[in-house]
Write an enzyme that holds these catalytic residues in place. Structure first.
Site, PDB file in Angstrom:
ATOM      1  N   HIS A   1       0.836  -1.212   0.000  1.00 29.97           N
ATOM      2  CA  HIS A   1       0.000   0.000   0.000  1.00 29.97           C
ATOM      3  C   HIS A   1       0.871   1.262   0.000  1.00 29.97           C
ATOM      4  O   HIS A   1       0.606   2.212  -0.743  1.00 29.97           O
ATOM      5  CB  HIS A   1      -0.902   0.043   1.238  1.00 29.97           C
ATOM      6  CG  HIS A   1      -1.933  -1.022   1.299  1.00 29.97           C
ATOM      7  ND1 HIS A   1      -2.101  -1.809   2.418  1.00 29.97           N
ATOM      8  CD2 HIS A   1      -2.857  -1.443   0.396  1.00 29.97           C
ATOM      9  CE1 HIS A   1      -3.098  -2.657   2.202  1.00 29.97           C
ATOM     10  NE2 HIS A   1      -3.565  -2.457   0.975  1.00 29.97           N
TER      11      HIS A   1
ATOM     12  N   SER B   1      -2.977  -7.661   2.742  1.00 29.93           N
ATOM     13  CA  SER B   1      -3.408  -7.522   4.140  1.00 29.93           C
ATOM     14  C   SER B   1      -3.837  -8.864   4.712  1.00 29.93           C
ATOM     15  O   SER B   1      -3.595  -9.143   5.888  1.00 29.93           O
ATOM     16  CB  SER B   1      -4.550  -6.511   4.244  1.00 29.93           C
ATOM     17  OG  SER B   1      -4.096  -5.222   3.939  1.00 29.93           O
TER      18      SER B   1
ATOM     19  N   ARG C   1      -2.479  -6.740  -8.151  1.00 31.67           N
ATOM     20  CA  ARG C   1      -1.417  -7.715  -7.897  1.00 31.67           C
ATOM     21  C   ARG C   1      -1.537  -8.929  -8.802  1.00 31.67           C
ATOM     22  O   ARG C   1      -0.552  -9.432  -9.294  1.00 31.67           O
ATOM     23  CB  ARG C   1      -1.443  -8.187  -6.435  1.00 31.67           C
ATOM     24  CG  ARG C   1      -0.945  -7.168  -5.454  1.00 31.67           C
ATOM     25  CD  ARG C   1      -1.193  -7.602  -4.033  1.00 31.67           C
ATOM     26  NE  ARG C   1      -2.647  -7.668  -3.848  1.00 31.67           N
ATOM     27  CZ  ARG C   1      -3.287  -8.624  -3.200  1.00 31.67           C
ATOM     28  NH1 ARG C   1      -2.630  -9.594  -2.638  1.00 31.67           N
ATOM     29  NH2 ARG C   1      -4.595  -8.604  -3.104  1.00 31.67           N
TER      30      ARG C   1
ATOM     31  N   LYS D   1     -16.544  -6.876   5.220  1.00 34.21           N
ATOM     32  CA  LYS D   1     -15.293  -7.639   5.228  1.00 34.21           C
ATOM     33  C   LYS D   1     -14.921  -8.128   6.627  1.00 34.21           C
ATOM     34  O   LYS D   1     -13.966  -8.871   6.781  1.00 34.21           O
ATOM     35  CB  LYS D   1     -14.141  -6.796   4.671  1.00 34.21           C
ATOM     36  CG  LYS D   1     -14.170  -6.643   3.172  1.00 34.21           C
ATOM     37  CD  LYS D   1     -12.874  -5.988   2.711  1.00 34.21           C
ATOM     38  CE  LYS D   1     -12.768  -5.949   1.213  1.00 34.21           C
ATOM     39  NZ  LYS D   1     -11.483  -5.371   0.780  1.00 34.21           N
TER      40      LYS D   1
END
Length: 157
Positions: A18, A129, A91, A42
């Site tokens: 990030h 994460s 990614r 989430k």
């Protein structure tokens, strides 16, 4: 009018990946808003306040970065800040599929909004994460994956 970009995310927790995107994208804008999403769907490991504090600590050296918490539609937040560009990281191929849909959805809500995609640098390509959360949940050392300023905060989780 100022060139403003918004980099939204859950940042649960913020990673070196990030920060790399923040660094590179902040060079393209006069102001970069890092927007920490509420994201109750989430089920984040860290509270919104904790995530906002972490991203603020990790970005304190960036002169043109402002960190905010938000709930609701990103397209509306962009209008509020007179922003025309969203910053997103890609990614893997599955990220692209999701981000393409989100980009179209945001554009349908705010026709002036464009999405700028960043690929990670090679050393950050595998960091997410969720990987960091898994490592800390199993009492592993994730210090090499996150900004040094926030590791003391997440290692207690």
């Amino acid at each position: 009018m100022q060139k403003i970009g918004i980099y939204p995310g859950t940042f649960d927790p913020v990673t070196n990946g990030h920060i790399d995107i923040i660094h590179r994208s902040s060079e393209l804008f006069e102001k970069l808003i890092v927007a920490v999403a509420h994201s109750s769907a989430k089920n984040p490991m860290f509270s919104l306040d904790e995530r906002l504090k972490m991203i603020q600590l990790a970005t304190k050296s960036f002169k043109n970065v402002e960190c905010v918490a938000f709930e609701g539609l990103l397209a509306n937040l962009a209008k509020e800040y007179h922003c025309k560009v969203l910053v997103r990281g890609l990614r893997v191929v599955s990220d692209f599929e999701y981000e393409l849909q989100m980009g179209y959805a945001n554009k349908s809500l705010n026709h002036e909004l464009e999405t700028l995609y960043f690929m990670p640098t090679l050393q950050n390509a595998f960091i997410s994460s969720s990987i960091v959360r898994s490592i800390i949940a199993h009492k592993g050392d994730a210090s090499h994956l996150v900004p040094k300023e926030i590791y003391p905060l997440i290692s207690k989780a």
